[in-house]
Design a protein around this motif. Structure first.
Motif, PDB file in Angstrom:
ATOM      1  N   PRO A   2      11.498  -7.452  -8.229  1.00 30.53           N
ATOM      2  CA  PRO A   2      10.852  -6.144  -8.173  1.00 30.53           C
ATOM      3  C   PRO A   2       9.340  -6.274  -7.975  1.00 30.53           C
ATOM      4  CG  PRO A   2      11.540  -6.626 -10.420  1.00 30.53           C
ATOM      5  CD  PRO A   2      12.042  -7.734  -9.555  1.00 30.53           C
ATOM      6  N   ALA A   3       8.784  -5.264  -7.352  1.00 29.06           N
ATOM      7  CA  ALA A   3       7.329  -5.254  -7.132  1.00 29.06           C
ATOM      8  C   ALA A   3       6.619  -5.096  -8.474  1.00 29.06           C
ATOM      9  CB  ALA A   3       6.959  -4.112  -6.201  1.00 29.06           C
ATOM     10  N   PRO A   4       5.429  -5.706  -8.616  1.00 31.03           N
ATOM     11  CA  PRO A   4       4.685  -5.560  -9.873  1.00 31.03           C
ATOM     12  C   PRO A   4       4.306  -4.097 -10.103  1.00 31.03           C
ATOM     13  CG  PRO A   4       3.477  -6.940  -8.299  1.00 31.03           C
ATOM     14  CD  PRO A   4       4.746  -6.524  -7.650  1.00 31.03           C
ATOM     15  N   LYS A   5       4.300  -3.692 -11.364  1.00 37.20           N
ATOM     16  CA  LYS A   5       3.922  -2.324 -11.695  1.00 37.20           C
ATOM     17  C   LYS A   5       2.422  -2.150 -11.528  1.00 37.20           C
ATOM     18  CE  LYS A   5       7.752  -1.555 -14.697  1.00 37.20           C
ATOM     19  NZ  LYS A   5       8.292  -0.890 -15.827  1.00 37.20           N
ATOM     20  N   ALA A   6       2.031  -0.991 -11.025  1.00 43.10           N
ATOM     21  CA  ALA A   6       0.614  -0.720 -10.808  1.00 43.10           C
ATOM     22  C   ALA A   6       0.322   0.757 -11.076  1.00 43.10           C
ATOM     23  CB  ALA A   6       0.220  -1.073  -9.392  1.00 43.10           C
ATOM     24  N   LEU A   7      -0.916   1.013 -11.416  1.00 42.93           N
ATOM     25  CA  LEU A   7      -1.422   2.367 -11.620  1.00 42.93           C
ATOM     26  C   LEU A   7      -2.778   2.471 -10.945  1.00 42.93           C
ATOM     27  CD1 LEU A   7      -0.847   2.982 -15.454  1.00 42.93           C
ATOM     28  CD2 LEU A   7       0.452   3.953 -13.577  1.00 42.93           C
ATOM     29  N   PHE A   8      -3.301   3.679 -10.880  1.00 41.21           N
ATOM     30  CA  PHE A   8      -4.666   3.859 -10.427  1.00 41.21           C
ATOM     31  C   PHE A   8      -5.577   3.844 -11.645  1.00 41.21           C
ATOM     32  CE2 PHE A   8      -2.285   5.894  -6.993  1.00 41.21           C
ATOM     33  CZ  PHE A   8      -2.852   5.261  -5.901  1.00 41.21           C
ATOM     34  N   CYS A   9      -6.712   3.164 -11.531  1.00 44.55           N
ATOM     35  CA  CYS A   9      -7.703   3.152 -12.603  1.00 44.55           C
ATOM     36  C   CYS A   9      -8.117   4.599 -12.867  1.00 44.55           C
ATOM     37  CB  CYS A   9      -8.910   2.318 -12.177  1.00 44.55           C
ATOM     38  SG  CYS A   9     -10.284   2.357 -13.353  1.00 44.55           S
ATOM     39  N   PRO A  10      -8.082   5.046 -14.130  1.00 41.39           N
ATOM     40  CA  PRO A  10      -8.422   6.435 -14.415  1.00 41.39           C
ATOM     41  C   PRO A  10      -9.886   6.773 -14.128  1.00 41.39           C
ATOM     42  CG  PRO A  10      -7.741   5.286 -16.424  1.00 41.39           C
ATOM     43  CD  PRO A  10      -7.620   4.314 -15.306  1.00 41.39           C
ATOM     44  N   THR A  11     -10.743   5.769 -14.041  1.00 39.99           N
ATOM     45  CA  THR A  11     -12.160   6.016 -13.810  1.00 39.99           C
ATOM     46  C   THR A  11     -12.523   6.015 -12.332  1.00 39.99           C
ATOM     47  OG1 THR A  11     -12.654   4.978 -15.931  1.00 39.99           O
ATOM     48  CG2 THR A  11     -14.493   5.246 -14.414  1.00 39.99           C
ATOM     49  N   CYS A  12     -12.139   4.964 -11.609  1.00 37.43           N
ATOM     50  CA  CYS A  12     -12.574   4.831 -10.211  1.00 37.43           C
ATOM     51  C   CYS A  12     -11.449   4.976  -9.195  1.00 37.43           C
ATOM     52  CB  CYS A  12     -13.285   3.505 -10.001  1.00 37.43           C
ATOM     53  SG  CYS A  12     -12.176   2.080 -10.054  1.00 37.43           S
ATOM     54  N   ARG A  13     -10.213   5.075  -9.678  1.00 38.69           N
ATOM     55  CA  ARG A  13      -9.021   5.289  -8.845  1.00 38.69           C
ATOM     56  C   ARG A  13      -8.601   4.078  -8.009  1.00 38.69           C
ATOM     57  NH1 ARG A  13      -6.491   8.468 -11.395  1.00 38.69           N
ATOM     58  NH2 ARG A  13      -5.216   9.028  -9.643  1.00 38.69           N
ATOM     59  N   LYS A  14      -9.096   2.878  -8.298  1.00 39.13           N
ATOM     60  CA  LYS A  14      -8.615   1.670  -7.616  1.00 39.13           C
ATOM     61  C   LYS A  14      -7.223   1.338  -8.146  1.00 39.13           C
ATOM     62  CE  LYS A  14     -13.034  -0.687  -7.037  1.00 39.13           C
ATOM     63  NZ  LYS A  14     -13.842  -1.840  -7.470  1.00 39.13           N
ATOM     64  N   VAL A  15      -6.416   0.682  -7.327  1.00 38.95           N
ATOM     65  CA  VAL A  15      -5.086   0.246  -7.762  1.00 38.95           C
ATOM     66  C   VAL A  15      -5.253  -0.920  -8.730  1.00 38.95           C
ATOM     67  CG1 VAL A  15      -2.891  -0.745  -7.022  1.00 38.95           C
ATOM     68  CG2 VAL A  15      -3.991   1.024  -5.634  1.00 38.95           C
ATOM     69  N   VAL A  16      -4.541  -0.838  -9.867  1.00 42.78           N
ATOM     70  CA  VAL A  16      -4.623  -1.877 -10.895  1.00 42.78           C
ATOM     71  C   VAL A  16      -3.212  -2.344 -11.214  1.00 42.78           C
ATOM     72  CG1 VAL A  16      -5.440  -2.464 -13.203  1.00 42.78           C
ATOM     73  CG2 VAL A  16      -6.603  -0.681 -11.901  1.00 42.78           C
ATOM     74  N   LEU A  17      -2.965  -3.637 -11.096  1.00 43.79           N
ATOM     75  CA  LEU A  17      -1.662  -4.201 -11.440  1.00 43.79           C
ATOM     76  C   LEU A  17      -1.514  -4.307 -12.951  1.00 43.79           C
ATOM     77  CD1 LEU A  17      -1.393  -7.068  -8.813  1.00 43.79           C
ATOM     78  CD2 LEU A  17      -0.371  -4.781  -8.719  1.00 43.79           C
ATOM     79  N   ALA A  18      -0.306  -4.175 -13.429  1.00 45.29           N
ATOM     80  CA  ALA A  18      -0.040  -4.264 -14.866  1.00 45.29           C
ATOM     81  C   ALA A  18      -0.407  -5.636 -15.425  1.00 45.29           C
ATOM     82  CB  ALA A  18       1.418  -3.956 -15.148  1.00 45.29           C
ATOM     83  N   SER A  19      -0.478  -6.629 -14.578  1.00 40.38           N
ATOM     84  CA  SER A  19      -0.829  -7.974 -15.032  1.00 40.38           C
ATOM     85  C   SER A  19      -2.335  -8.147 -15.237  1.00 40.38           C
ATOM     86  CB  SER A  19      -0.324  -9.001 -14.025  1.00 40.38           C
ATOM     87  OG  SER A  19      -0.907  -8.767 -12.750  1.00 40.38           O
ATOM     88  N   ASN A  20      -3.136  -7.194 -14.782  1.00 40.61           N
ATOM     89  CA  ASN A  20      -4.599  -7.266 -14.952  1.00 40.61           C
ATOM     90  C   ASN A  20      -4.929  -7.173 -16.436  1.00 40.61           C
ATOM     91  OD1 ASN A  20      -7.382  -6.551 -15.202  1.00 40.61           O
ATOM     92  ND2 ASN A  20      -7.368  -5.703 -13.134  1.00 40.61           N
ATOM     93  N   GLU A  21      -5.807  -8.025 -16.924  1.00 37.38           N
ATOM     94  CA  GLU A  21      -6.114  -8.044 -18.359  1.00 37.38           C
ATOM     95  C   GLU A  21      -6.821  -6.765 -18.820  1.00 37.38           C
ATOM     96  OE1 GLU A  21     -10.206 -10.386 -19.613  1.00 37.38           O
ATOM     97  OE2 GLU A  21      -8.508 -11.582 -18.992  1.00 37.38           O
ATOM     98  N   GLU A  22      -7.429  -6.012 -17.922  1.00 38.13           N
ATOM     99  CA  GLU A  22      -8.103  -4.764 -18.267  1.00 38.13           C
ATOM    100  C   GLU A  22      -7.200  -3.535 -18.115  1.00 38.13           C
ATOM    101  OE1 GLU A  22     -11.039  -4.700 -19.605  1.00 38.13           O
ATOM    102  OE2 GLU A  22     -11.487  -6.804 -19.258  1.00 38.13           O
ATOM    103  N   PHE A  23      -5.940  -3.732 -17.719  1.00 38.35           N
ATOM    104  CA  PHE A  23      -5.000  -2.645 -17.450  1.00 38.35           C
ATOM    105  C   PHE A  23      -4.996  -1.623 -18.582  1.00 38.35           C
ATOM    106  CE2 PHE A  23      -0.724  -0.790 -17.417  1.00 38.35           C
ATOM    107  CZ  PHE A  23      -0.609  -0.431 -16.093  1.00 38.35           C
ATOM    108  N   PRO A  24      -5.042  -0.355 -18.331  1.00 36.99           N
ATOM    109  CA  PRO A  24      -4.887   0.357 -17.067  1.00 36.99           C
ATOM    110  C   PRO A  24      -6.184   0.541 -16.293  1.00 36.99           C
ATOM    111  CG  PRO A  24      -5.014   1.965 -18.804  1.00 36.99           C
ATOM    112  CD  PRO A  24      -5.092   0.589 -19.459  1.00 36.99           C
ATOM    113  N   PHE A  25      -7.280  -0.024 -16.777  1.00 41.87           N
ATOM    114  CA  PHE A  25      -8.542   0.054 -16.062  1.00 41.87           C
ATOM    115  C   PHE A  25      -8.674  -1.152 -15.151  1.00 41.87           C
ATOM    116  CE2 PHE A  25      -8.990   2.306 -20.036  1.00 41.87           C
ATOM    117  CZ  PHE A  25      -9.517   3.514 -19.624  1.00 41.87           C
ATOM    118  N   CYS A  26      -9.541  -1.042 -14.135  1.00 39.91           N
ATOM    119  CA  CYS A  26      -9.711  -2.166 -13.219  1.00 39.91           C
ATOM    120  C   CYS A  26     -10.752  -3.154 -13.738  1.00 39.91           C
ATOM    121  CB  CYS A  26     -10.094  -1.667 -11.825  1.00 39.91           C
ATOM    122  SG  CYS A  26     -11.731  -0.923 -11.752  1.00 39.91           S
TER     123      CYS A  26
END
Length: 72
Positions: A2-26
């Motif tokens: 499956p593709a990695p889960k991602a969201l948009f950063c609530p502040t700047c709207r960049k795509v952020v992967l769930a594996s990012n240590e700052e998730f849900p922020f970029c």
């Protein structure tokens, strides 16, 4: 796979992967900007007041606050 889960950063709207240590922020910067908005009252959680008694009480408090400010 499956593709990695991602969201948009609530502040700047960049795509952020769930594996990012700052998730849900970029980034830590976006996290701190968001925290600052909460701390300064930039975000509020509000819902309409449907209880007539509570609404009357709040209006009474507001009116008393206005009259005490006019006493100066």
């Amino acid at each position: 796979m499956p593709a990695p889960k991602a969201l948009f950063c609530p502040t700047c709207r960049k795509v952020v992967l769930a594996s990012n240590e700052e998730f849900p922020f970029c980034s830590d910067r976006c996290r701190l900007l968001d925290l600052g908005k909460w701390a300064s009252g930039g975000y509020v959680i509000s819902s309409p007041i449907h209880d007539p008694e509570l609404l009357d009480e709040l209006e009474g408090l507001r009116d008393r606050g206005k009259s005490s400010n006019n006493d100066d």
